[in-house]
Enzyme design. Structure first.
Site, PDB file in Angstrom:
ATOM      1  N   THR A 147      43.675  35.294  46.752  1.00 13.51           N
ATOM      2  CA  THR A 147      43.442  34.868  45.366  1.00 13.51           C
ATOM      3  C   THR A 147      43.590  36.101  44.477  1.00 13.51           C
ATOM      4  OG1 THR A 147      41.064  35.025  45.799  1.00 13.51           O
ATOM      5  CG2 THR A 147      42.044  32.835  45.866  1.00 13.51           C
ATOM      6  N   THR A 148      42.495  36.815  44.215  1.00 15.64           N
ATOM      7  CA  THR A 148      42.611  38.031  43.404  1.00 15.64           C
ATOM      8  C   THR A 148      42.827  39.281  44.255  1.00 15.64           C
ATOM      9  OG1 THR A 148      40.194  38.250  43.350  1.00 15.64           O
ATOM     10  CG2 THR A 148      41.235  37.111  41.502  1.00 15.64           C
ATOM     11  N   LYS A 169      40.702  37.303  53.412  1.00 13.35           N
ATOM     12  CA  LYS A 169      40.889  37.382  51.972  1.00 13.35           C
ATOM     13  C   LYS A 169      39.529  37.488  51.314  1.00 13.35           C
ATOM     14  CE  LYS A 169      40.394  34.852  49.017  1.00 13.35           C
ATOM     15  NZ  LYS A 169      39.237  34.758  48.045  1.00 13.35           N
ATOM     16  N   GLY A 170      39.523  38.099  50.126  1.00 13.57           N
ATOM     17  CA  GLY A 170      38.286  38.186  49.374  1.00 13.57           C
ATOM     18  C   GLY A 170      38.087  39.573  48.819  1.00 13.57           C
ATOM     19  N   THR A 180      31.407  34.747  55.925  1.00 17.64           N
ATOM     20  CA  THR A 180      32.112  35.690  55.090  1.00 17.64           C
ATOM     21  C   THR A 180      33.300  35.092  54.383  1.00 17.64           C
ATOM     22  OG1 THR A 180      33.333  37.711  55.071  1.00 17.64           O
ATOM     23  CG2 THR A 180      33.532  36.396  57.016  1.00 17.64           C
TER      24      THR A 180
END
Length: 387
Positions: A147-148, A169-170, A180
């Site tokens: 995503t970001t 991701k994250g 998580t």
């Protein structure tokens, strides 16, 4: 270990596509095993957990799965019964393509909360989805779940004749609580369901559950693993070590890519009464905005670390006269540092990784956590997130 060209282990394939969730980047991926296989998963404990979490909890309860399906850039959280129905429809569509049972599909979603999937686009893609998938490109799958994130996150390790491969991701809304962000692991090791679940939980506790970017726990946190068994059995200790190496690499990659981050922070606390106390103190340090901004400014202000330790007021056995604080390998408390030493520490803190090491002088407990600095860019990214 972090070569982005790695392929999925034997017994797995993937499908990656753009289905128009938000923009023209990849936003849908399925990682599938050739057949149902042992699996384990952990999820957020948020009271606002989305249907991807509630559905997947049920599906992995029997310890087996055949596929991970991920929709990125839309979390499908807090949409009531329609959102639940959308999640069920996605799972059913993926299962149909695999000629599998819906209960053998885990769904993960990440992105904006409070918006439903654009189901017309999702349905159109699912109607054309057909197994077997030809892809084995880990990089493509890692990109599709972003995503970001600014970079895809991939890691691999060997366990005897088997391989362990993971993606994650994250970079924001991250302080995992029994799970998580989104991180998915696949291995071709042969391992029993109960053993896989136990070692997976131990590894996640020491890696992703030791991570914090901004103290906010996501509504969609999902960590999962499947084991195809194609490479045969391996020593349990070797499998756990390989999985830990992959998970730790991904944890550090997530921390380094934290929203607006410039510096990875590792906080090591030892000499505690037990590991749980070490983790509490370490999290207090890595989550302190004052510590994070000091690291961002390369300011060796050890008083902020002392403050963070002192906030653990319920730990009555912490005595400031026994505590030792270090930046890198340099003790800063109780032994004072002269101006030359402070200048050297400032230069050290301008690097891309900073270690804060605290010894409590109580017992043998130890724990290490991971995070990042806090910059004005974090505020800007999150102030403008939905607009």
């Amino acid at each position: 270990m972090d070569d982005p060209t790695v392929e999925l282990p034997a017994g797995f394939s993937c499908h990656v596509a753009n289905i128009g969730i938000k923009d023209d980047t990849a936003d849908f991926t399925v990682i599938a095993a050739d057949r149902p296989c042992p699996a384990a998963a952990m999820f957020t404990r948020s009271r606002f957990a989305g249907p991807s979490v509630t559905v997947s909890r049920r599906h992995v309860a029997d310890g087996r799965l055949q596929a991970f399906a991920v929709i990125s850039k839309n979390a499908n959280v807090a949409n009531g019964a329609p959102g639940d129905a959308d999640a069920d429809e996605v799972v059913a569509g993926v299962a149909a393509a695999l000629h599998a049972e819906p209960s053998d599909v885990l769904l993960a979603s990440t992105g904006v909360i409070g918006r439903r999937y654009p189901m017309d686009r999702v349905r159109a893609h699912l109607r054309g989805l057909e197994a077997p998938f030809g892809g084995r490109d880990t990089l493509a799958a890692a990109r599709a779940i972003m995503t970001t994130d600014t970079v895809p996150k991939i890691a691999e390790a060997q366990a005897g004749a088997a391989r362990v491969v993971g993606i994650a991701k994250g970079v924001g809304m991250i302080e995992p609580d029994m799970a998580t962000l989104i991180t998915l692991f696949v291995t071709d090791a042969e391992v029993g369901t109960a053993e896989l679940d136990q070692l997976f939980r131990r590894v996640i506790d020491r890696t992703f559950n030791a991570l914090s970017i901004d103290t906010d726990t996501s509504t969609s946190d999902t960590a999962a693993i499947m084991a195809s068994g194609a490479a045969g059995p391996v020593a349990p200790a070797d499998l756990e070590a390989a999985l830990h190496a992959v998970a730790l690499s991904l944890t550090r990659q997530v921390a380094r890519d934290g929203e607006g981050a410039t510096t990875l922070i590792e906080v090591r606390v030892d000499g505690a009464a037990d590991d749980a106390q070490s983790k509490r103190v370490a999290k207090g340090i890595v989550n302190s905005p004052l510590v994070k901004t000091a690291v961002h400014g390369a300011d060796p202000n050890w008083g902020r670390v002392a403050m963070a330790v002192g906030k653990c007021s319920d730990d009555a056995d912490i005595d400031q006269e026994r505590v030792v604080i270090r930046f890198g390998g340099q003790e800063v408390y109780p032994r004072p540092v002269d101006e030359e030493g402070l200048s050297a520490l400032s230069r050290y803190m301008k690097g891309d990784e900073v270690l804060i090491h605290v010894s409590l002088g109580i017992g043998d407990g130890a724990f290490t956590v991971y995070g990042c600095d806090l910059s004005d860019q974090y505020v800007r990214i999150n102030a403008d997130y939905t607009t």
